[in-house]
Write a protein that holds these residues in place. Structure first.
Motif, PDB file in Angstrom:
ATOM      1  N   ARG A  77      96.443-101.999  46.229  1.00 22.38           N
ATOM      2  CA  ARG A  77      95.690-100.749  46.377  1.00 22.38           C
ATOM      3  C   ARG A  77      95.718 -99.947  45.074  1.00 22.38           C
ATOM      4  NH1 ARG A  77      95.762 -95.412  47.734  1.00 22.38           N
ATOM      5  NH2 ARG A  77      94.242 -94.788  49.332  1.00 22.38           N
ATOM      6  N   ALA A  78      96.871 -99.906  44.433  1.00 18.76           N
ATOM      7  CA  ALA A  78      97.007 -99.161  43.179  1.00 18.76           C
ATOM      8  C   ALA A  78      96.127 -99.761  42.084  1.00 18.76           C
ATOM      9  CB  ALA A  78      98.469 -99.141  42.745  1.00 18.76           C
ATOM     10  N   LEU A  79      96.028-101.090  42.054  1.00 16.13           N
ATOM     11  CA  LEU A  79      95.176-101.747  41.052  1.00 16.13           C
ATOM     12  C   LEU A  79      93.709-101.385  41.257  1.00 16.13           C
ATOM     13  CD1 LEU A  79      96.792-105.313  40.878  1.00 16.13           C
ATOM     14  CD2 LEU A  79      96.839-103.548  39.097  1.00 16.13           C
ATOM     15  N   VAL A  80      93.290-101.367  42.513  1.00 17.35           N
ATOM     16  CA  VAL A  80      91.897-100.988  42.808  1.00 17.35           C
ATOM     17  C   VAL A  80      91.668 -99.528  42.442  1.00 17.35           C
ATOM     18  CG1 VAL A  80      90.191-100.638  44.637  1.00 17.35           C
ATOM     19  CG2 VAL A  80      91.584-102.717  44.628  1.00 17.35           C
ATOM     20  N   ARG A  81      92.600 -98.680  42.829  1.00 22.54           N
ATOM     21  CA  ARG A  81      92.428 -97.238  42.585  1.00 22.54           C
ATOM     22  C   ARG A  81      92.325 -96.927  41.092  1.00 22.54           C
ATOM     23  NH1 ARG A  81      94.424 -91.945  42.664  1.00 22.54           N
ATOM     24  NH2 ARG A  81      93.519 -90.715  44.370  1.00 22.54           N
ATOM     25  N   SER A  82      93.009 -97.727  40.269  1.00 24.15           N
ATOM     26  CA  SER A  82      92.961 -97.511  38.825  1.00 24.15           C
ATOM     27  C   SER A  82      91.807 -98.261  38.168  1.00 24.15           C
ATOM     28  CB  SER A  82      94.288 -97.942  38.190  1.00 24.15           C
ATOM     29  OG  SER A  82      94.484 -99.340  38.348  1.00 24.15           O
TER      30      SER A  82
END
Length: 663
Positions: free
Chosen positions: A364-369
């Motif tokens: 999720r963090a990779l997508v959000r960034s």
């Protein structure tokens, strides 16, 4: 003037937001939203149409009635009228508008739903269509909805294309076509007349007050909405676009196809390379991948990723999100009018993909960034990752958390309780695994999850999911029995074994079958297993333990394809059209069990009403909770058995999270 008791109303509106994609909350908050016509009738009297677009004004006593919680307001799909009028009153009569919010809640800005009733809900309660035109036709009303309405709405209520012929305008006004304008005023008037006629026609079978109370807290949940992490959503849309471009190039390089999205061209290419297929459906492609040569398997795998449609939900979020970052109006009360269950709208929370990624937070963090490169390196399929992350787009407000709680095996528990299948009740009393217990009963041995005879648990699970409502070999296949490794020749013995293990459930099916047929044939009340059947005014009614009734329109006894007796009634069938539907005991049992399960969820939602419920999915409740609230307290409230279901064993489990997920 005498005190107004009830007000029936219908409005015609304009907005530059697409209602079908944005929903009424997004539609009405547009700066370009306006109400054009306001049709109303006081206490069932003569219908008046106020031409607001031409400068007419709503009488002061009617404005007062709209904000007065003691005056009952009626409309067909009243959520639309209530939300639109809320916005319009706030803009034009701020001194009169009165909402129902408390400081800590997010339902501010909307009229109190407790003063509203909905003729569409009443129609759904009676098993009738969910459209004004459809209800009028089935009930044979003297006044019918005017058929030209769609064209008039398209002309006046939506933006139009700018052309030389229309002088470059992007919206049609009343002065642009006075004849059509008079017709839309007549259309508005007729809608109020039809709505009142429906009330009169259904007056002998009113909706119980407790169901209206359920409708009101449903509206409260829709008004509250649920927050979206729009940074995450926007990045997911961008990453999906990048991923699709890469996949397209890869397939083009392997196939030399200009448009690998074309199903027909892809089928032709596969055939030219020795692999003929009639479909590129998900199941068919999965089957072909088992035996396809490496090059074809690579193309099929890439095509499957490219065809993944669940990421479209991110687009739906983008279309529907309101200015405060919350999406509203995602639930339709009584959307399934055979059982009264809720239906999903806009984003369709009822069919979100599951998440199985072990490192969900990292993905999720990779997508959000916006780190598409890292996603491509770490995961085999970016579309699959985006699909599994859809749930995580829903987040609580700052400083709060989600508590997610759901019922354990609710339908299996209700079915066992109704049928009096005592061995199953014992399993639930001990909080046992019903799949293991079922397998043990079927195969006469001890079955332990991850232990003794654990391989049999899957067969018990397949039968539990397939056979409870009369399902046989076809149901097992539909639930994936063959894909899970079962042989064709063992399916019928599995069905037989499940039925032998559950004789009281089988007896319950046919007791319901007899009760329904006797009720329809002789038009007399019948009863079995605490369920009551009655015939009134061309409807079959099934009264549930909660007191709520299921309605079946124009039931009669017919002949099925095997030459036996069957029950048919009118309703919306598999074709999504109004038609005659065939049914029998086990199918009625399915409706009954699912309807009771729905009533149990509604009871739990009532008990948790002041805990800021933001969503509910099947048998699960999602609460935007204060950090001090405990999961165990929520589960304890959910697991309480309603007074009308004595002896039913309920159990709820839950967890807390900083974004929505499947634990």
């Amino acid at each position: 003037m005498a005190q107004i008791i009830c007000l029936s109303c219908d409005i015609e509106t304009y907005s530059d937001v697409d209602l079908s994609k944005g929903g009424v909350y997004k539609y009405s908050e547009s700066p370009n939203f306006d109400i054009l016509l306001f049709g109303y009738a006081i206490d069932g009297g003569e219908v008046q149409v106020i031409d607001l677009a031409s400068g007419e004004e709503i009488p002061p006593e009617v404005i007062a009635a709209l904000v007065d919680v003691t005056v009952i307001k009626w409309a067909f799909n009243s959520q639309f009228e209530r939300v639109c009028l809320s916005v319009w009153l706030r803009r034009n009569y701020p001194q009169d508008f009165c909402g129902y919010s408390i400081a800590a809640d997010t339902v501010s800005g909307y009229l109190d739903p407790s003063a509203w009733r909905c003729t569409m809900v009443w129609s759904a309660y009676m098993g009738l269509p969910l459209s004004l035109e459809g209800v009028g036709a089935v009930l044979g009303l003297e006044d019918q909805k005017l058929k030209e309405g769609k064209d008039l709405i398209r002309y006046f209520c939506m933006p139009c294309k700018s052309t030389k012929a229309n002088g470059g305008r992007i919206r049609n006004m009343s002065e642009n076509n006075s004849e059509k304008w008079e017709r839309i005023k007549s259309y508005n008037q007729r809608d109020v007349e039809v709505e009142i006629a429906i009330q009169k026609k259904l007056a002998k079978t009113p909706v119980p007050d407790f169901v209206w109370n359920e409708y009101h807290f449903d509206q409260e949940i829709n008004d509250r909405g649920i927050a979206l992490d729009m940074t995450f959503v926007k990045q997911a849309i961008e990453i999906d676009q990048l991923s699709r471009e890469k996949l397209t190039i890869q397939i083009q390089e392997l196939t030399n196809l200009d448009n690998p999205n074309s199903v027909q061209r892809m089928k032709n290419w596969l055939a030219d390379n020795g692999l003929k297929t009639d479909t590129l459906g998900k199941k068919a492609v999965a089957e072909m991948l088992k035996t396809a040569p490496d090059q074809l398997a690579e193309v099929l795998s890439l095509r499957q990723q490219l065809a993944k449609s669940s990421v479209k939900k991110y687009q739906a979020m983008h279309h529907a999100v309101c200015q405060d970052g919350r999406v509203r109006g995602t639930f339709q009360f009584y959307g399934a009018n055979r059982t009264g269950r809720w239906a999903g709208r806009l984003i369709q929370l009822q069919n979100l993909p599951q998440n199985h990624i072990p490192d969900l937070e990292q993905a999720r963090a990779l997508v959000r960034s916006g780190n598409e490169d890292a996603l491509s390196i770490l995961y085999n399929s970016v579309p699959e990752v985006l699909s599994e992350l859809i749930r995580t787009a829903f987040v609580p407000r700052d400083g709060m958390k989600f508590i997610v709680a759901d019922f354990s095996a609710i339908e299996a528990r209700v079915l066992s309780w109704l049928a009096g299948e005592s061995w199953r009740m014992d399993v639930f009393a001990d909080n046992g695994d019903i799949y293991c217990a079922t397998a043990g009963k079927m195969f006469h041995c001890n079955v332990v999850k991850h232990g003794e005879n654990s391989d049999l648990r899957q067969k018990g699970k397949q039968c539990e999911l397939s056979c409870g409502y009369g399902g046989s070999v076809g149901a097992l296949k539909a639930m994936g029995a063959l894909e899970s490794g079962m042989g064709e020749d063992e399916l019928q013995p599995l069905v037989d074994a499940w039925r032998q293990a559950n004789p009281n459930i089988v007896r319950f099916w046919w007791a319901v079958d007899r009760a329904v047929k006797e009720c329809i044939k002789q038009k007399i009340p019948t009863e079995t297993h605490g369920i009551y059947f009655s015939y009134q005014s061309g409807f079959l009614f099934i009264t549930l333990p909660s007191g709520r009734k299921l309605a079946y329109v124009k039931p009669r006894i017919g002949e099925n394809r095997f030459g036996g007796e069957s029950v048919t009634y009118e309703g919306v069938g598999g074709t999504k059209k109004w038609e005659r539907i065939e049914s029998y005991g086990p199918k009625f049992v399915e409706n009954i069990v699912q309807a009771i399960s729905r009533d149990i969820l509604a009871e739990a939602m009532k008990r948790l009403r002041y805990c800021f419920i933001v969503a509910h999915v099947h048998d699960e409740i999602i609460i935007e909770a204060d950090m001090r609230m405990s999961v165990s307290a929520v589960c304890e409230q959910m697991g309480r058995t309603p007074p009308w279901a004595e002896g039913l064993l309920l159990h709820a489990e839950g967890y807390e999270c900083s974004f929505y997920k499947k634990d």
